[in-house]
Design a protein around this motif. Structure first.
Motif, mmCIF file in Angstrom:
data_model
loop_
_atom_site.group_PDB
_atom_site.id
_atom_site.type_symbol
_atom_site.label_atom_id
_atom_site.label_comp_id
_atom_site.label_asym_id
_atom_site.label_seq_id
_atom_site.Cartn_x
_atom_site.Cartn_y
_atom_site.Cartn_z
ATOM 1 N N PRO A 1 0.993 -3.384 8.382
ATOM 2 C CA PRO A 1 0.405 -2.357 9.256
ATOM 3 C C PRO A 1 1.117 -1.017 9.160
ATOM 4 O O PRO A 1 0.509 0.023 9.352
ATOM 5 C CB PRO A 1 0.559 -2.942 10.658
ATOM 6 C CG PRO A 1 1.063 -4.318 10.504
ATOM 7 C CD PRO A 1 1.399 -4.591 9.085
ATOM 8 N N ALA A 2 2.395 -1.030 8.792
ATOM 9 C CA ALA A 2 3.169 0.218 8.733
ATOM 10 C C ALA A 2 2.473 1.276 7.879
ATOM 11 O O ALA A 2 2.629 2.472 8.099
ATOM 12 C CB ALA A 2 4.542 -0.068 8.156
ATOM 13 N N HIS A 3 1.696 0.826 6.893
ATOM 14 C CA HIS A 3 1.085 1.810 6.000
ATOM 15 C C HIS A 3 -0.089 2.548 6.634
ATOM 16 O O HIS A 3 -0.439 3.638 6.188
ATOM 17 C CB HIS A 3 0.675 1.155 4.687
ATOM 18 C CG HIS A 3 1.854 0.932 3.801
ATOM 19 N ND1 HIS A 3 2.508 1.967 3.200
ATOM 20 C CD2 HIS A 3 2.510 -0.183 3.463
ATOM 21 C CE1 HIS A 3 3.539 1.497 2.510
ATOM 22 N NE2 HIS A 3 3.560 0.185 2.658
ATOM 23 N N HIS B 1 12.975 6.802 6.613
ATOM 24 C CA HIS B 1 11.699 6.472 7.264
ATOM 25 C C HIS B 1 10.579 7.228 6.598
ATOM 26 O O HIS B 1 10.053 8.192 7.157
ATOM 27 C CB HIS B 1 11.766 6.783 8.769
ATOM 28 C CG HIS B 1 12.894 6.068 9.442
ATOM 29 N ND1 HIS B 1 14.017 6.708 9.899
ATOM 30 C CD2 HIS B 1 13.082 4.747 9.681
ATOM 31 C CE1 HIS B 1 14.845 5.808 10.410
ATOM 32 N NE2 HIS B 1 14.302 4.605 10.287
ATOM 33 N N ARG B 2 10.271 6.813 5.388
ATOM 34 C CA ARG B 2 9.196 7.488 4.653
ATOM 35 C C ARG B 2 7.868 7.017 5.230
ATOM 36 O O ARG B 2 7.542 5.844 5.154
ATOM 37 C CB ARG B 2 9.293 7.167 3.154
ATOM 38 C CG ARG B 2 10.592 7.670 2.541
ATOM 39 C CD ARG B 2 10.735 7.268 1.095
ATOM 40 N NE ARG B 2 10.272 5.939 0.787
ATOM 41 C CZ ARG B 2 10.916 4.816 1.101
ATOM 42 N NH1 ARG B 2 12.069 4.849 1.733
ATOM 43 N NH2 ARG B 2 10.409 3.641 0.784
ATOM 44 N N ILE B 3 7.148 7.954 5.846
ATOM 45 C CA ILE B 3 5.883 7.559 6.465
ATOM 46 C C ILE B 3 4.727 8.011 5.580
ATOM 47 O O ILE B 3 4.896 8.873 4.728
ATOM 48 C CB ILE B 3 5.752 8.141 7.896
ATOM 49 C CG1 ILE B 3 6.153 9.615 7.875
ATOM 50 C CG2 ILE B 3 6.571 7.345 8.898
ATOM 51 C CD1 ILE B 3 5.975 10.319 9.189
ATOM 52 N N GLY B 4 3.552 7.400 5.798
ATOM 53 C CA GLY B 4 2.402 7.767 4.975
ATOM 54 C C GLY B 4 2.536 7.175 3.583
ATOM 55 O O GLY B 4 3.275 6.210 3.368
ATOM 56 N N VAL B 5 1.840 7.761 2.627
ATOM 57 C CA VAL B 5 1.829 7.197 1.277
ATOM 58 C C VAL B 5 2.991 7.752 0.454
ATOM 59 O O VAL B 5 3.818 7.009 -0.066
ATOM 60 C CB VAL B 5 0.484 7.484 0.576
ATOM 61 C CG1 VAL B 5 0.475 6.883 -0.826
ATOM 62 C CG2 VAL B 5 -0.671 6.935 1.399
ATOM 63 N N ALA C 1 0.830 -1.211 0.000
ATOM 64 C CA ALA C 1 0.000 0.000 0.000
ATOM 65 C C ALA C 1 0.864 1.260 0.000
ATOM 66 O O ALA C 1 0.488 2.285 0.550
ATOM 67 C CB ALA C 1 -0.958 -0.006 1.182
ATOM 68 N N GLY C 2 2.036 1.169 -0.627
ATOM 69 C CA GLY C 2 2.804 2.378 -0.912
ATOM 70 C C GLY C 2 2.166 3.046 -2.131
ATOM 71 O O GLY C 2 1.086 2.643 -2.589
ATOM 72 N N THR D 1 1.207 12.731 1.342
ATOM 73 C CA THR D 1 0.969 12.781 2.783
ATOM 74 C C THR D 1 2.006 13.583 3.559
ATOM 75 O O THR D 1 1.781 13.935 4.705
ATOM 76 C CB THR D 1 0.903 11.351 3.354
ATOM 77 O OG1 THR D 1 1.941 10.575 2.762
ATOM 78 C CG2 THR D 1 -0.423 10.704 3.046
ATOM 79 N N ARG D 2 3.158 13.838 2.967
ATOM 80 C CA ARG D 2 4.156 14.600 3.716
ATOM 81 C C ARG D 2 4.960 15.454 2.733
ATOM 82 O O ARG D 2 5.539 14.923 1.786
ATOM 83 C CB ARG D 2 5.094 13.632 4.435
ATOM 84 C CG ARG D 2 6.038 14.327 5.377
ATOM 85 C CD ARG D 2 6.938 13.309 6.045
ATOM 86 N NE ARG D 2 7.700 13.927 7.110
ATOM 87 C CZ ARG D 2 8.730 13.341 7.700
ATOM 88 N NH1 ARG D 2 9.110 12.126 7.341
ATOM 89 N NH2 ARG D 2 9.390 13.961 8.642
#
Ligand code: BGC
Length: 358
Positions: free
Chosen positions: A205-207, A345-349, A181-182, A330-331
């Motif tokens: 779950p990280a996504h 640490h790319r978070i979000g989409v 889900a990237g 998202t960021r």
């Protein structure tokens, strides 16, 4: 000019630097970069697993998911003009037969280069120069989301080729499963939904909730891999006609062969740079694939045809699900605030590096 550069093969070397601004030439366009997306490939280059500097240079400007505006054009350029919004393609051809026919994404010799990845500077910089042949014009109404075009082209190519291969028979696909889900996984989900398939997206779950909200808003079914054994998917969903694998995990890629339905097709898109070994039920998988007439194929990169399809699909997504694409961004990080942590640490989409004001 400011740029994010790495020293290839040297782990954790990504940094903000001052580098020379490229010079406009007669046949090129000078493009001011507005933003670039970051992805797993950029992270692997930063880890020293991948990537190559241009010949004679000891650094590589990172970045291949791009959006910019043409600032100036060379004397012989007719097809684009200053002010146009553009996305540049990534790969540049060698002299093989596929490259000569505009299919550098299907290069045979492997001597291609890729901007921001292999022997050509990328777009994580204030400016780049490119010939119009490799620039895709973006309708202004898509400018806000067009940094997603490059990752979307990965999905476009895989899905288009899968449907092309399936012309081998009467085929009426109903169910697709997307792993990952990237950005590529989510965009593949939207593309498959837009083609009328029921889609389940299986994610780690990280996504988190952002991805699940976006997938569900497009009518997809979101499944957490932490809670659902992958072997249960065919029981839950019925025969799986299409699998799109975009997790970055070779174990999941191999697992897809155990759950694909009869006459189905698996699209493999993860560029796994590591050295991971898995136990593989070779007899069982081989027998399933033979008796079930299954196809599995790898797909990398995308030529300009898939960018045109991507622009068309971005428009379609905006009309089917207004505002949904913008939620994938998202960021947003200003280039001056770049840090290794943001890349690792790319978070979000999708994390974007904001380089200049539109
Ligand atoms: C890029 C492709 C590229 C591939 C392999 C991906 O992240 O999106 O354009 O071909 O990496 O280098």
């Amino acid at each position: 000019m400011k740029a994010i550069i790495v020293t290839p093969k040297s782990p954790e070397s990504a940094r903000l630097a001052d580098v020379p601004k490229p010079e406009l030439h007669e046949h090129g366009a000078l493009v001011r970069v507005v933003r670039c997306g970051l992805c797993g490939t950029d992270a692997e280059i930063n880890q020293g697993l991948y990537g190559e500097a241009p010949h004679g240079c000891d650094y590589l400007i990172l970045g291949h998911e791009n959006l910019g505006r043409v600032e100036a054009i060379g004397a012989s350029v007719r097809s684009i003009k200053p002010g146009d919004w553009v996305v540049a393609t990534v790969r540049r051809p060698d002299d093989c037969i596929n490259c000569a026919h505009g299919e550098s994404d299907m290069c045979i010799k492997g001597e291609y280069t890729e901007r921001g990845i292999k022997a050509q500077h990328g777009f994580l910089a204030e400016y780049y120069v490119e010939v119009p042949e490799y620039l895709v014009r973006i309708p202004p109404e898509l400018a806000d989301v067009a940094v997603l075009l490059e990752p979307l082209t990965i999905a476009e190519k895989g899905i288009w080729q899968a449907f092309k291969m399936q012309e081998r028979m009467v085929w009426q696909p109903k169910t697709a499963v997307v792993f990952g889900a990237g950005a590529v996984g989510l965009l593949a989900t939207l593309a498959l939904r837009a083609r009328g398939l029921q889609v389940a997206i299986v994610a780690l779950p990280a996504h988190g909730t952002l991805s699940s909200d976006i997938a569900e808003a497009a009518g997809a079914h979101y499944i957490s891999a932490a809670e659902t054994p992958l072997d249960d998917l065919p029981k839950m969903l019925g025969p799986i006609d299409v699998i799109f694998e975009a997790t970055g995990s070779s174990s999941i890629a191999m697992k897809t062969f155990e759950i694909l339905g009869v006459n189905g097709v698996t699209i493999l898109s993860s560029v796994t740079g590591g050295d991971h070994h898995v136990d593989f039920q070779a007899d069982k998988v081989n027998q399933r694939m033979v008796l079930g007439n299954m196809v599995a194929f790898g797909t990398v990169n995308a030529n300009k045809k898939y960018y045109d399809m991507g622009v068309h699909d971005l428009q379609k997504f905006e009309s089917l699900w207004p505002g949904l694409l913008a939620r994938c961004l998202t960021r947003r990080v200003p280039i001056a605030e770049f840090s290794l942590d943001i890349l690792d640490h790319r978070i979000g989409v999708k994390t974007t590096i904001e380089i200049s004001a539109p």
